[in-house]
Write a protein that holds these residues in place. Structure first.
Motif, short mmCIF file in Angstrom:
data_model
loop_
_atom_site.label_atom_id
_atom_site.label_comp_id
_atom_site.label_asym_id
_atom_site.label_seq_id
_atom_site.Cartn_x
_atom_site.Cartn_y
_atom_site.Cartn_z
N ARG A 93 7.82 -5.35 -3.53
CA ARG A 93 6.82 -5.66 -2.70
C ARG A 93 6.68 -4.39 -1.21
N ARG A 94 7.93 -3.96 -0.98
CA ARG A 94 8.24 -2.65 -0.46
C ARG A 94 7.33 -1.74 -0.61
N TRP A 95 7.19 -1.21 -2.14
CA TRP A 95 6.73 0.27 -2.52
C TRP A 95 5.26 -0.72 -2.78
N ILE A 96 4.55 -1.71 -2.94
CA ILE A 96 3.02 -1.81 -2.70
C ILE A 96 3.04 -1.54 -1.31
N VAL A 97 3.18 -2.39 0.27
CA VAL A 97 3.06 -1.76 1.38
C VAL A 97 3.20 -0.62 1.84
N SER A 98 4.39 -0.13 1.32
CA SER A 98 4.56 1.67 1.42
C SER A 98 3.58 2.23 0.58
N GLY A 99 2.53 2.02 -0.05
CA GLY A 99 1.33 1.82 -0.84
C GLY A 99 1.88 3.31 -2.06
N ASP A 100 2.94 2.37 -2.50
CA ASP A 100 3.61 3.52 -3.13
C ASP A 100 2.86 2.79 -4.73
N LEU A 101 2.38 1.84 -4.74
CA LEU A 101 2.31 0.93 -5.43
C LEU A 101 1.12 0.60 -5.33
N PRO A 102 -0.29 0.60 -6.43
CA PRO A 102 -1.69 0.49 -6.10
C PRO A 102 -1.33 -1.43 -6.52
N THR A 103 -2.68 -1.89 -6.01
CA THR A 103 -3.32 -3.26 -6.38
C THR A 103 -3.89 -4.00 -6.39
#
Length: 63
Positions: A29-39
């Protein structure tokens, strides 16, 4: 005769990604919020494309 269209890879859930990488759901979830992991959003659901996970891993751990 033409080939039938190939099926796209199944989308992954946040717990799927956490299990594959052996990390916590909170980390994903942190990677997603930071924009590192696209969803991809499907209504209120969040999914990750396998190709985006591959790119994320290459950028994060191989570079």
């Amino acid at each position: 005769m033409s080939k039938p269209p190939s099926r796209p890879a199944a989308l992954l859930t946040i717990p799927d990604v956490a299990d594959r990488l052996q990390v916590s759901i909170k980390s994903v979830r942190r990677w997603i919020v930071s924009g590192d992991l696209p969803t991809v959003r499907l209504g209120r659901q969040i999914r990750i494309q396998p190709k985006d996970l591959d790119i994320f891993l290459r950028q994060r751990w191989i570079s």
